[in-house]
Design a protein around this motif. Structure first.
Motif, short mmCIF file in Angstrom:
data_model
loop_
_atom_site.label_atom_id
_atom_site.label_comp_id
_atom_site.label_asym_id
_atom_site.label_seq_id
_atom_site.Cartn_x
_atom_site.Cartn_y
_atom_site.Cartn_z
N ARG A 161 -8.69 0.57 5.27
CA ARG A 161 -7.30 0.58 5.72
C ARG A 161 -6.47 1.51 4.86
NH1 ARG A 161 -5.78 -5.61 4.49
NH2 ARG A 161 -5.74 -5.58 2.21
N ARG A 162 -5.40 1.98 5.43
CA ARG A 162 -4.48 2.89 4.74
C ARG A 162 -3.59 2.07 3.81
NH1 ARG A 162 -7.20 6.91 4.50
NH2 ARG A 162 -8.67 5.20 4.75
N CYS A 163 -3.59 2.42 2.56
CA CYS A 163 -2.72 1.76 1.58
C CYS A 163 -2.60 2.71 0.41
CB CYS A 163 -3.32 0.43 1.12
SG CYS A 163 -2.37 -0.39 -0.19
N ALA A 164 -1.46 3.37 0.31
CA ALA A 164 -1.25 4.37 -0.75
C ALA A 164 -0.58 3.80 -1.97
CB ALA A 164 -0.43 5.53 -0.20
N ASP A 165 0.02 2.64 -1.87
CA ASP A 165 0.86 2.07 -2.92
C ASP A 165 0.14 0.95 -3.66
OD1 ASP A 165 2.86 1.04 -4.50
OD2 ASP A 165 4.20 0.52 -2.84
N LEU A 166 0.00 1.08 -4.96
CA LEU A 166 -0.63 0.02 -5.76
C LEU A 166 0.08 -1.31 -5.56
CD1 LEU A 166 -1.30 1.91 -9.13
CD2 LEU A 166 -3.04 0.96 -7.59
N LEU A 202 -3.73 -1.85 -14.70
CA LEU A 202 -3.85 -1.62 -13.26
C LEU A 202 -3.63 -2.91 -12.49
CD1 LEU A 202 -4.58 0.34 -10.95
CD2 LEU A 202 -6.98 -0.31 -11.30
N GLU A 203 -4.25 -3.99 -12.94
CA GLU A 203 -4.11 -5.26 -12.24
C GLU A 203 -2.65 -5.72 -12.21
OE1 GLU A 203 -6.39 -9.55 -12.10
OE2 GLU A 203 -6.03 -8.63 -14.05
N GLY A 204 -1.91 -5.37 -13.24
CA GLY A 204 -0.50 -5.76 -13.29
C GLY A 204 0.37 -5.08 -12.25
N GLN A 205 -0.15 -4.03 -11.61
CA GLN A 205 0.64 -3.29 -10.62
C GLN A 205 0.29 -3.63 -9.17
OE1 GLN A 205 1.30 0.92 -11.32
NE2 GLN A 205 0.60 0.74 -13.44
N VAL A 206 -0.81 -4.36 -8.93
CA VAL A 206 -1.22 -4.62 -7.56
C VAL A 206 -0.59 -5.90 -7.02
CG1 VAL A 206 -3.40 -3.41 -7.93
CG2 VAL A 206 -3.32 -5.90 -8.19
N ASP A 259 -8.22 4.08 0.42
CA ASP A 259 -7.32 5.20 0.72
C ASP A 259 -7.40 6.19 -0.44
OD1 ASP A 259 -4.99 6.88 0.94
OD2 ASP A 259 -4.06 5.38 2.24
N PRO A 260 -7.70 7.47 -0.17
CA PRO A 260 -7.78 8.44 -1.27
C PRO A 260 -6.52 8.52 -2.11
CG PRO A 260 -8.73 9.35 0.74
CD PRO A 260 -8.08 8.05 1.12
N ARG A 261 -5.35 8.27 -1.51
CA ARG A 261 -4.11 8.28 -2.28
C ARG A 261 -4.05 7.13 -3.26
NH1 ARG A 261 -0.24 8.05 2.81
NH2 ARG A 261 -1.86 6.49 3.27
N LEU A 262 -4.57 5.99 -2.86
CA LEU A 262 -4.63 4.83 -3.76
C LEU A 262 -5.63 5.09 -4.88
CD1 LEU A 262 -3.51 1.92 -4.09
CD2 LEU A 262 -5.59 1.14 -2.95
N HIS A 263 -6.72 5.74 -4.54
CA HIS A 263 -7.73 6.09 -5.55
C HIS A 263 -7.10 6.97 -6.62
CE1 HIS A 263 -11.18 8.35 -7.19
NE2 HIS A 263 -11.84 7.22 -7.02
N GLU A 264 -6.34 7.96 -6.20
CA GLU A 264 -5.68 8.85 -7.16
C GLU A 264 -4.69 8.08 -8.03
OE1 GLU A 264 -2.97 12.96 -7.18
OE2 GLU A 264 -3.81 12.18 -5.30
N ALA A 265 -3.95 7.17 -7.43
CA ALA A 265 -2.98 6.38 -8.19
C ALA A 265 -3.69 5.49 -9.21
CB ALA A 265 -2.14 5.53 -7.24
N ALA A 266 -4.84 4.92 -8.82
CA ALA A 266 -5.59 4.08 -9.73
C ALA A 266 -6.14 4.88 -10.90
CB ALA A 266 -6.72 3.38 -9.00
#
Length: 262
Positions: free
Chosen positions: A149-154, A179-183, A249-256
Motif C-alpha cells: 500500500r501507498r504510505c509515504a509518511d512515517l 524510528l519506532e517513535g515516529q510511526v 512504499d519507496p518514499r517511506l523506505h527513503e524516510a526510514a
C-alpha cells in the motif's frame, strides 16, 4: 527447466516440507538451544531438521549442480550460479508457542541475487510467492495478486519487527527506537509473516537486525514483486542479511533510511 516448471517444483518443495512439519506443530517434540544456554535463546526443533532434510533431498535429486544454503545443515556449492536458500521454519519461537506466524522460506539466487521466493504457512494453508516483478498469495480464500500500500509518511505507518530486544544495545537500538517513535503503530513477533503482510498491504515497514541470508532471501522477491523495497540499513543489498529495512512504499523506505542513518 521453464519458469512454470520451476514454480511447480517450488510448490512441491512447499508441499513436502509442510507434510514434514505439521505433525510436530502444537504437539510434543524435541527441542535444542543452538546458543547452548547463552543469550539470546536460539531454538531448533525436530521439525526444522526434518523439513530441511526433505528439501535438500528433493533439490539434490532435481538440481544436482545447484548450491544450497540452509539454516540447519549449512552450505554446499555456494560458488554455483544458482543457490537455493532455505529456512525450514522461520519463526521457531512462534512455532514452539503454538502461534501460526512462522513459515517455511524457500529462496533461489542467481549469482548472489535473489530471483525467486516462496513463504509457505502450511497450518493456515497460505503460500506467498514472488519473482521481484510479481507476487501472489494462494490461500483458503483463493488466489490474488499482492500489492503493497501507498504510505509515504512515517507518522501514518505500521511498523513490525520480530523483537526490539534483538537490536544491539547502543547505537543500533537507539536508531530503531528513534524510528519506532515516529510511526503510528508497531507490532512485534511476526518473523517472516510480517514481510508477507507488508507485501499484502497490511503493514508498511519492517525493520530487523542480525538476520542471516536464509532469513531474508526468499522474502525479497515477494516484497519487491509486490511493489516494495528491501535493503540493508545503509541502502545496500539485503541478500546477505544483517540489518534490514523493508517498506511497501519507496518514499517511506527513503524516510526510514534517513532515521536509521542520521
Amino acid at each position: 527447466m521453464s519458469i512454470v516448471e520451476l514454480g511447480r517444483f517450488m510448490d512441491d518443495l512447499a508441499d513436502a516440507s509442510g507434510k514434514a512439519i505439521l505433525p510436530f506443530f502444537r504437539a510434543q517434540f524435541g527441542l535444542d538451544d543452538k546458543a547452548r544456554g547463552g543469550a539470546p535463546f536460539d531454538p531448533v526443533t525436530e521439525a526444522d531438521r526434518a523439513a530441511e532434510v526433505v528439501l535438500r533431498a528433493m533439490i539434490g535429486q532435481t538440481f544436482p549442480g545447484y548450491g544450497i544454503l540452509g539454516e540447519e545443515f549449512g552450505a554446499e556449492r555456494l560458488d554455483a550460479e544458482y543457490v537455493w536458500v532455505l529456512d525450514p521454519i522461520d519463526g521457531t519461537r512462534a512455532f514452539i508457542a503454538g502461534l501460526p506466524t512462522w513459515g517455511t522460506l524457500i529462496g533461489l539466487t542467481r549469482n548472489g541475487v535473489p530471483v525467486r521466493g516462496l513463504m509457505h504457512q502450511p497450518y493456515l494453508g497460505e503460500r506467498f510467492t514472488g519473482d521481484g516483478r510479481h507476487a501472489r498469495l494462494r490461500g483458503p480464500a483463493g488466489e490474488r495478486t499482492l500489492r503493497t500500500r501507498r504510505c509515504a509518511d512515517l507518522g501514518q505507518a505500521i511498523l513490525a519487527t520480530t523483537d526490539p530486544r534483538l537490536f544491539a544495545e547502543g547505537e543500533e537500538a537507539e536508531r530503531f527506537r528513534a524510528l519506532e517513535g515516529q510511526v503510528r503503530m508497531s507490532r512485534y513477533g511476526a518473523d517472516c509473516y510480517a514481510y508477507c503482510m507488508l507485501a499484502a498491504g497490511q503493514i508498511d515497514l519492517v525493520v530487523e537486525a542480525g538476520l542471516k541470508p536464509y532469513d531474508i532471501v526468499a522474502l525479497i522477491p515477494i516484497v519487491e514483486g509486490a511493489g516494495g523495497r528491501v535493503t540493508a540499513w545503509d541502502g545496500g543489498s539485503a541478500a546477505n542479511g544483517g540489518r534490514i529495512v523493508a517498506a511497501g512504499d519507496p518514499r517511506l523506505h527513503e524516510a526510514a533510511l534517513k532515521v536509521l542513518n542520521p
